[in-house]
Structure formats: structure tokens, C-alpha cells
Design a protein around this motif. Structure first.
Motif, PDB file in Angstrom:
ATOM      1  N   LYS A  91       0.851  -1.186   0.000  1.00  0.00           N
ATOM      2  CA  LYS A  91       0.000   0.000   0.000  1.00  0.00           C
ATOM      3  C   LYS A  91       0.884   1.233   0.000  1.00  0.00           C
ATOM      4  O   LYS A  91       1.870   1.313   0.729  1.00  0.00           O
ATOM      5  CB  LYS A  91      -0.925   0.009   1.205  1.00  0.00           C
ATOM      6  N   LYS A  92       0.526   2.208  -0.815  1.00  0.00           N
ATOM      7  CA  LYS A  92       1.298   3.426  -0.935  1.00  0.00           C
ATOM      8  C   LYS A  92       0.723   4.488  -0.007  1.00  0.00           C
ATOM      9  O   LYS A  92      -0.394   4.965  -0.212  1.00  0.00           O
ATOM     10  CB  LYS A  92       1.306   3.921  -2.384  1.00  0.00           C
ATOM     11  N   CYS A  93       1.486   4.839   1.006  1.00  0.00           N
ATOM     12  CA  CYS A  93       1.102   5.854   1.994  1.00  0.00           C
ATOM     13  C   CYS A  93      -0.314   5.617   2.482  1.00  0.00           C
ATOM     14  O   CYS A  93      -0.675   4.512   2.810  1.00  0.00           O
ATOM     15  CB  CYS A  93       1.290   7.259   1.430  1.00  0.00           C
ATOM     16  N   LYS A  94      -1.100   6.660   2.542  1.00  0.00           N
ATOM     17  CA  LYS A  94      -2.486   6.509   2.991  1.00  0.00           C
ATOM     18  C   LYS A  94      -3.439   6.436   1.804  1.00  0.00           C
ATOM     19  O   LYS A  94      -4.646   6.405   1.971  1.00  0.00           O
ATOM     20  CB  LYS A  94      -2.865   7.668   3.904  1.00  0.00           C
ATOM     21  N   LYS A  95      -2.887   6.417   0.604  1.00  0.00           N
ATOM     22  CA  LYS A  95      -3.724   6.324  -0.593  1.00  0.00           C
ATOM     23  C   LYS A  95      -4.320   4.929  -0.684  1.00  0.00           C
ATOM     24  O   LYS A  95      -3.794   3.980  -0.135  1.00  0.00           O
ATOM     25  CB  LYS A  95      -2.913   6.672  -1.826  1.00  0.00           C
ATOM     26  N   ASP A  96      -5.409   4.836  -1.413  1.00  0.00           N
ATOM     27  CA  ASP A  96      -6.144   3.579  -1.484  1.00  0.00           C
ATOM     28  C   ASP A  96      -5.743   2.761  -2.711  1.00  0.00           C
ATOM     29  O   ASP A  96      -6.576   2.448  -3.556  1.00  0.00           O
ATOM     30  CB  ASP A  96      -7.642   3.875  -1.491  1.00  0.00           C
ATOM     31  N   THR A 106      -6.294  -1.296  -7.473  1.00  0.00           N
ATOM     32  CA  THR A 106      -7.127  -0.209  -6.966  1.00  0.00           C
ATOM     33  C   THR A 106      -8.542  -0.718  -6.705  1.00  0.00           C
ATOM     34  O   THR A 106      -9.029  -1.601  -7.409  1.00  0.00           O
ATOM     35  CB  THR A 106      -7.211   0.958  -7.983  1.00  0.00           C
TER      36      THR A 106
END
Length: 123
Positions: A91-96, A106
Motif C-alpha cells: 500500500k502506498k502511503c495513505k492512498k487507497d 485499486t
């Protein structure tokens, strides 16, 4: 003649029986029974038994195939079980979305979409 036929039948049965389940991988998963190893679950799983399944989008050049997604408990990792390979996306940072190399997973309104090189391949 009966001995030859009986011996042949026993030999064929023994050969067939020996082949069943003899394709265990390094983790002990039996591919002929539909099992593949999941790094996230740390056990053998079947793609078609997973809760989150994806269908191949472009089926023009091959038969239809299915993929599945297994999330880690904290959802920081997503394991995508593809035919012939399993990929762990992070998972990239807090992005979904989850990503590894050319693969991006996604969420959609109805489930998930897997892209490779910005082309949707499973949904």
C-alpha cells in the motif's frame, strides 16, 4: 493371457495412483489439486476459494483465467494470486491503492481492478 492383462491393469493403476498429488511444490502445495502457496497466509490456498476474485478482462488470446486477492491483516500488503505467479503489492502511503513495479491494484465500486503497465488486466 489373463495374467498379462491383470498385470497390465495393475501397472496402469499403480502408475496413475503414483502420479496423483506428486506435483508438490517447495511448500508442499499440490498444484494439480488447485493449490498454490500464499506468502501472506503462510499456507496452501486455492484461488477459486478466496473471497476476493478477479476475472481476466481481455480473453481474446487465451482462455479465461481467474485471479484472487489476499490482504494482510493490516491491509498494508495485498497478495495477488495470478496464473503461474503470486505478487505481493504494498500500500502506498495513505492512498487507497497497492503497487509493485508495473502492477497497481485499486478498489472500484464493485470490487478491485488490477493494472499492468497502466492497462487493466483483471477486474
Amino acid at each position: 493371457m489373463k495374467k498379462v492383462i491383470l498385470s497390465g491393469a495393475i501397472l496402469i493403476y499403480a502408475f496413475t495412483f503414483a502420479q496423483t498429488g506428486s506435483d508438490r511444490d517447495a511448500h508442499g502445495c499440490i498444484g494439480s489439486a488447485g493449490y498454490t502457496y500464499s506468502k501472506i497466509k503462510n499456507t496452501c490456498v486455492r484461488v477459486f476459494e478466496q473471497k476476493i476474485k478477479l476475472n481476466q478482462i481481455d480473453q481474446t488470446n487465451s482462455s479465461a483465467s481467474m485471479a484472487a486477492i489476499i490482504f494482510s491483516d493490516n491491509k498494508r500488503k495485498a497478495e495477488v494470486l495470478l496464473p503461474g505467479e503470486n505478487i505481493i503489492l504494498k500500500k502506498k502511503c495513505k492512498k487507497d491503492f497497492w503497487k509493485k513495479g508495473e502492477y497497481i491494484l485499486t478498489p472500484t465500486e464493485t470490487g478491485y481492478k488490477l493494472e499492468k503497465n497502466n492497462i487493466a488486466i483483471y477486474q
